[in-house]
Design an enzyme around this catalytic site. Structure first.
Site, PDB file in Angstrom:
ATOM      1  N   GLY A 141       0.812  -1.212   0.000  1.00  0.00           N
ATOM      2  CA  GLY A 141       0.000   0.000   0.000  1.00  0.00           C
ATOM      3  C   GLY A 141       0.850   1.268   0.000  1.00  0.00           C
ATOM      4  CB  ILE A 174       2.110   4.355   4.684  1.00  0.00           C
ATOM      5  CG1 ILE A 174       1.127   5.534   4.567  1.00  0.00           C
ATOM      6  CG2 ILE A 174       3.208   4.684   5.694  1.00  0.00           C
ATOM      7  CD1 ILE A 174       0.272   5.776   5.807  1.00  0.00           C
ATOM      8  CG  PHE A 177       1.868  -0.313   6.959  1.00  0.00           C
ATOM      9  CD1 PHE A 177       1.878   1.005   7.401  1.00  0.00           C
ATOM     10  CD2 PHE A 177       3.088  -0.933   6.689  1.00  0.00           C
ATOM     11  CE1 PHE A 177       3.073   1.694   7.567  1.00  0.00           C
ATOM     12  CE2 PHE A 177       4.285  -0.243   6.849  1.00  0.00           C
ATOM     13  CZ  PHE A 177       4.281   1.070   7.290  1.00  0.00           C
ATOM     14  CE  LYS A 231      -5.815   4.746   2.286  1.00  0.00           C
ATOM     15  NZ  LYS A 231      -4.737   5.603   1.894  1.00  0.00           N
ATOM     16  CB  SER A 277      -4.984   7.352  12.529  1.00  0.00           C
ATOM     17  OG  SER A 277      -5.584   8.513  12.012  1.00  0.00           O
ATOM     18  CE1 TYR A 327      -8.610   3.703   9.320  1.00  0.00           C
ATOM     19  CE2 TYR A 327      -8.710   5.987  10.062  1.00  0.00           C
ATOM     20  CZ  TYR A 327      -7.971   4.888   9.657  1.00  0.00           C
ATOM     21  OH  TYR A 327      -6.600   4.964   9.598  1.00  0.00           O
ATOM     22  CE  LYS A 387      -5.956   2.067  11.576  1.00  0.00           C
ATOM     23  NZ  LYS A 387      -4.831   1.181  11.270  1.00  0.00           N
ATOM     24  NE  ARG A 428     -14.204  15.374   4.995  1.00  0.00           N
ATOM     25  CZ  ARG A 428     -13.013  14.965   4.586  1.00  0.00           C
ATOM     26  NH1 ARG A 428     -12.889  14.416   3.391  1.00  0.00           N
ATOM     27  NH2 ARG A 428     -11.950  15.110   5.335  1.00  0.00           N
TER      28      ARG A 428
HETATM   29  P1  NAD Z   1      -3.366   1.600   1.786  1.00  0.00           P
HETATM   30  O1  NAD Z   1      -4.781   1.211   1.561  1.00  0.00           O
HETATM   31  O2  NAD Z   1      -2.615   2.203   0.662  1.00  0.00           O
HETATM   32  O3  NAD Z   1      -2.528   0.330   2.313  1.00  0.00           O
HETATM   33  C1  NAD Z   1      -3.114  -0.687   3.076  1.00  0.00           C
HETATM   34  C2  NAD Z   1      -2.675  -2.008   2.454  1.00  0.00           C
HETATM   35  O4  NAD Z   1      -3.263  -3.064   3.205  1.00  0.00           O
HETATM   36  C3  NAD Z   1      -3.119  -2.166   1.007  1.00  0.00           C
HETATM   37  O5  NAD Z   1      -2.028  -2.565   0.198  1.00  0.00           O
HETATM   38  C4  NAD Z   1      -4.177  -3.255   1.071  1.00  0.00           C
HETATM   39  O6  NAD Z   1      -4.212  -4.045  -0.104  1.00  0.00           O
HETATM   40  C5  NAD Z   1      -3.734  -4.032   2.291  1.00  0.00           C
HETATM   41  N1  NAD Z   1      -4.836  -4.767   2.923  1.00  0.00           N
HETATM   42  C6  NAD Z   1      -6.092  -4.323   3.170  1.00  0.00           C
HETATM   43  N2  NAD Z   1      -6.808  -5.300   3.738  1.00  0.00           N
HETATM   44  C7  NAD Z   1      -5.987  -6.375   3.858  1.00  0.00           C
HETATM   45  C8  NAD Z   1      -6.152  -7.683   4.356  1.00  0.00           C
HETATM   46  N3  NAD Z   1      -7.331  -8.099   4.856  1.00  0.00           N
HETATM   47  N4  NAD Z   1      -5.095  -8.511   4.326  1.00  0.00           N
HETATM   48  C9  NAD Z   1      -3.906  -8.127   3.813  1.00  0.00           C
HETATM   49  N5  NAD Z   1      -3.698  -6.900   3.313  1.00  0.00           N
HETATM   50  C10 NAD Z   1      -4.727  -6.038   3.337  1.00  0.00           C
HETATM   51  O7  NAD Z   1      -3.339   2.561   3.063  1.00  0.00           O
HETATM   52  P2  NAD Z   1      -2.158   3.442   3.666  1.00  0.00           P
HETATM   53  O8  NAD Z   1      -2.527   4.853   3.472  1.00  0.00           O
HETATM   54  O9  NAD Z   1      -0.863   2.948   3.203  1.00  0.00           O
HETATM   55  O10 NAD Z   1      -2.359   3.124   5.204  1.00  0.00           O
HETATM   56  C11 NAD Z   1      -1.558   2.180   5.895  1.00  0.00           C
HETATM   57  C12 NAD Z   1      -1.949   2.167   7.354  1.00  0.00           C
HETATM   58  O11 NAD Z   1      -1.793   3.468   7.901  1.00  0.00           O
HETATM   59  C13 NAD Z   1      -3.393   1.765   7.621  1.00  0.00           C
HETATM   60  O12 NAD Z   1      -3.422   0.981   8.803  1.00  0.00           O
HETATM   61  C14 NAD Z   1      -4.093   3.082   7.856  1.00  0.00           C
HETATM   62  O13 NAD Z   1      -5.228   2.943   8.668  1.00  0.00           O
HETATM   63  C15 NAD Z   1      -2.992   3.867   8.545  1.00  0.00           C
HETATM   64  N6  NAD Z   1      -3.125   5.324   8.408  1.00  0.00           N
HETATM   65  C16 NAD Z   1      -3.217   5.881   7.159  1.00  0.00           C
HETATM   66  C17 NAD Z   1      -3.332   7.263   7.041  1.00  0.00           C
HETATM   67  C18 NAD Z   1      -3.499   7.920   5.684  1.00  0.00           C
HETATM   68  O14 NAD Z   1      -4.004   9.034   5.622  1.00  0.00           O
HETATM   69  N7  NAD Z   1      -3.046   7.306   4.598  1.00  0.00           N
HETATM   70  C19 NAD Z   1      -3.339   8.067   8.189  1.00  0.00           C
HETATM   71  C20 NAD Z   1      -3.225   7.468   9.435  1.00  0.00           C
HETATM   72  C21 NAD Z   1      -3.121   6.083   9.533  1.00  0.00           C
HETATM   73  C1  WQD Z   2      -7.900  17.342   5.061  1.00  0.00           C
HETATM   74  C2  WQD Z   2      -8.556  18.705   5.015  1.00  0.00           C
HETATM   75  C3  WQD Z   2     -10.952  18.630   4.792  1.00  0.00           C
HETATM   76  C4  WQD Z   2     -10.965  16.868   0.779  1.00  0.00           C
HETATM   77  C5  WQD Z   2      -8.352  11.743   7.116  1.00  0.00           C
HETATM   78  C6  WQD Z   2      -8.850  10.747   8.112  1.00  0.00           C
HETATM   79  C7  WQD Z   2      -7.775  10.429   9.106  1.00  0.00           C
HETATM   80  C8  WQD Z   2      -6.471  10.027   8.413  1.00  0.00           C
HETATM   81  C9  WQD Z   2      -6.088  10.974   7.333  1.00  0.00           C
HETATM   82  C10 WQD Z   2      -6.334   7.651   8.300  1.00  0.00           C
HETATM   83  C11 WQD Z   2      -9.848  18.812   5.827  1.00  0.00           C
HETATM   84  C12 WQD Z   2     -10.315  19.258   3.571  1.00  0.00           C
HETATM   85  C13 WQD Z   2     -10.590  17.398   2.000  1.00  0.00           C
HETATM   86  C14 WQD Z   2     -11.577  17.725  -0.172  1.00  0.00           C
HETATM   87  C15 WQD Z   2     -11.359  19.552   1.372  1.00  0.00           C
HETATM   88  N1  WQD Z   2      -6.595   8.758   7.765  1.00  0.00           N
HETATM   89  N2  WQD Z   2     -10.783  18.711   2.287  1.00  0.00           N
HETATM   90  N3  WQD Z   2     -11.738  19.050   0.155  1.00  0.00           N
HETATM   91  O1  WQD Z   2      -9.896  14.457   7.257  1.00  0.00           O
HETATM   92  O2  WQD Z   2      -7.666  15.361   8.076  1.00  0.00           O
HETATM   93  O3  WQD Z   2      -7.989  12.938   7.788  1.00  0.00           O
HETATM   94  O4  WQD Z   2      -7.184  11.212   6.458  1.00  0.00           O
HETATM   95  O5  WQD Z   2      -6.058   7.415   9.447  1.00  0.00           O
HETATM   96  O6  WQD Z   2      -8.268   9.424   9.913  1.00  0.00           O
HETATM   97  O7  WQD Z   2      -9.979  11.287   8.784  1.00  0.00           O
HETATM   98  O8  WQD Z   2      -7.810  14.348   5.784  1.00  0.00           O
HETATM   99  O9  WQD Z   2      -7.327  14.781   3.432  1.00  0.00           O
HETATM  100  O10 WQD Z   2      -9.662  14.065   4.081  1.00  0.00           O
HETATM  101  O11 WQD Z   2      -8.855  16.337   4.705  1.00  0.00           O
HETATM  102  O12 WQD Z   2     -11.526  20.751   1.607  1.00  0.00           O
HETATM  103  O13 WQD Z   2     -11.951  17.319  -1.283  1.00  0.00           O
HETATM  104  O14 WQD Z   2      -8.949  18.966   3.660  1.00  0.00           O
HETATM  105  O15 WQD Z   2     -12.140  19.292   5.117  1.00  0.00           O
HETATM  106  O16 WQD Z   2      -9.891  20.098   6.372  1.00  0.00           O
HETATM  107  P1  WQD Z   2      -8.432  14.369   7.291  1.00  0.00           P
HETATM  108  P2  WQD Z   2      -8.435  14.812   4.424  1.00  0.00           P
END
Ligand code: NAD
Ligand code: WQD
Length: 337
Positions: A11, A13, A81, A85, A125, A149, A153, A292
């Site tokens: 994925g 990250i 990871f 999400k 997160s 979600y 977490k 939102r």
């Molecule tokens: P992503 O969706 O790109 O990566 C997640 C990966 O997990 C994907 O490759 C997916 O195929 C795999 N996956 C999903 N379900 C699975 C399963 N049942 N078995 C095996 N693999 C599975 O997401 P990401 O943005 O890389 O996020 C990685 C982690 O970081 C997640 O735990 C997410 O909740 C957390 N996180 C992400 C963000 C963000 O904004 N991207 C922010 C905070 C926390």
């Molecule tokens: C950022 C800012 C929106 C889209 C989310 C999850 C959080 C974490 C990261 C996984 C906000 C604004 C957004 C758009 C906009 N994920 N926005 N127009 O909401 O901070 O966090 O992703 O853990 O759990 O909630 O990120 O990128 O959605 O929004 O104006 O089309 O951008 O209102 O202020 P957020 P985001």
């Protein structure tokens, strides 16, 4: 060489973290079912760092596949990871979210126990802070969740806390990411959301490339300097390197650590749009839309603990995040070789 199981390693990250792992001398074993990714990423990781991670294509809820993986690859530590999400989707299919995010985490922990592996880095997160009472956000702030979600977490964190209390020989890092953005500087790997992106950064990139028409700014009447939401955008490679620091941190001392990974600096939605315009040379059309539901006005980290405990801090700024995202976006849309 330390073999690290990286669930969700294909994925967004995870792939960047695999690059950072190889560069730091670890051997990543990617464990992913490609629910939100694809096998191409292996080629790209290999192109960047000259080594191809081992791949196990399986579900994190599949205990037998996990047991085989631990046995076959002499895993010494795990970065977890794999999760679903998308906040909006989590309201529509909550059971899937609990199954993958909680069921998957429990199955993984059971397999780790059986294999005698006790070192775990967990993707948490900033969502676990709910609506923070003030900024910057410190790790000691009260926790809450405003959506399914977020609850997964928060529950994941609680499970690990109980585990660490009951079995003090575990070495666990719970990393609370703020808003990951950017791509590898090669432009070879980056975020590739299916369909219309939920997150701001990928949305802006698609408007800049002409794939989407305009971005809706969700509210310009927040109590922030320009009225739009403020977030702590962190370069995905800084985030990736934070995982290396966490692995080293837990190797040095057993127990549980909980650490924010953010830059400590907030940028508004308008500022991010402007920075992306500068990096891409493209005008980005926007419209002001209603807030939102569930969004907080501002959220940015106090990253002091990460520096003190892990010796890690973010090095890359908003311009690099936009530049690298744009490079990745252009490569993907075929504008660059
Ligand atoms: P992503 O969706 O790109 O990566 C997640 C990966 O997990 C994907 O490759 C997916 O195929 C795999 N996956 C999903 N379900 C699975 C399963 N049942 N078995 C095996 N693999 C599975 O997401 P990401 O943005 O890389 O996020 C990685 C982690 O970081 C997640 O735990 C997410 O909740 C957390 N996180 C992400 C963000 C963000 O904004 N991207 C922010 C905070 C926390
Ligand atoms: C950022 C800012 C929106 C889209 C989310 C999850 C959080 C974490 C990261 C996984 C906000 C604004 C957004 C758009 C906009 N994920 N926005 N127009 O909401 O901070 O966090 O992703 O853990 O759990 O909630 O990120 O990128 O959605 O929004 O104006 O089309 O951008 O209102 O202020 P957020 P985001």
């Amino acid at each position: 060489m330390t073999n690290v199981l990286v669930t969700g390693g294909a994925g967004y990250i995870g792939a960047h973290t695999c690059v950072a792992l190889v560069e730091a001398g670890y051997s990543p074993v990617i464990y992913d079912n490609f629910h939100n990714s694809s096998a191409d990423v292996l080629d790209r990781i290999e192109a960047i760092c000259g080594r191809r991670p081992v791949l196990v294509q399986a579900d994190v809820r599949d205990r037998a596949a996990l047991d085989r993986t631990f046995a076959d690859h002499r895993i010494q530590a795990v970065i977890h990871f794999a999760a679903l999400k998308a906040v909006g989707e989590s309201a529509a299919i909550p059971v899937d979210y609990y199954s993958v995010n909680i069921g998957g985490t429990l199955t993984l922990i059971e397999a780790m126990k059986a294999a005698g592996v006790r070192s775990l880095v967990f993707s948490s997160s900033a969502t676990v802070y709910g609506e923070p009472a003030s900024v910057p956000v410190r790790e000691t702030f009260p926790l809450s969740a405003t959506n399914t979600y977020g609850r997964t977490k928060l529950m994941g964190e609680m499970i690990l806390e109980d585990l660490a209390r009951a079995e003090p020989d575990w070495r666990i890092a719970r990393l609370r990411y703020f808003n990951p953005f950017g791509a590898h500087e090669s432009g070879l790997i980056g975020e590739d959301p299916h369909g219309v992106p939920n997150n701001l950064g990928p949305y802006i990139a698609k408007v800049a490339s002409g794939e989407l028409d305009q971005v809706s700014i969700f509210g310009d009447d927040y109590d922030t300097p320009d009225g739009t939401g403020v977030r702590d955008f962190i370069h995905v490679m800084d985030l990736a390197e934070g995982h290396i620091a966490a692995l080293q941190g837990i190797a040095a001392s057993p127990g549980l650590m909980t650490v924010n990974l953010g830059t400590g600096k907030g940028y508004s939605v308008r500022e991010l749009i402007h920075a992306f315009e500068q990096a891409s040379g493209q005008a980005i059309r926007f419209t002001i839309a209603p807030r939102r539901p569930g969004d907080v006005a501002q959220s940015y980290a106090d990253p002091t603990l990460a520096e003190n405990l892990l010796g890690w801090k973010a090095r890359r700024g908003i311009q690099e995040m936009c530049r690298d995202t744009w490079r990745w976006q252009r490569r993907r849309s075929g504008a660059e070789a």
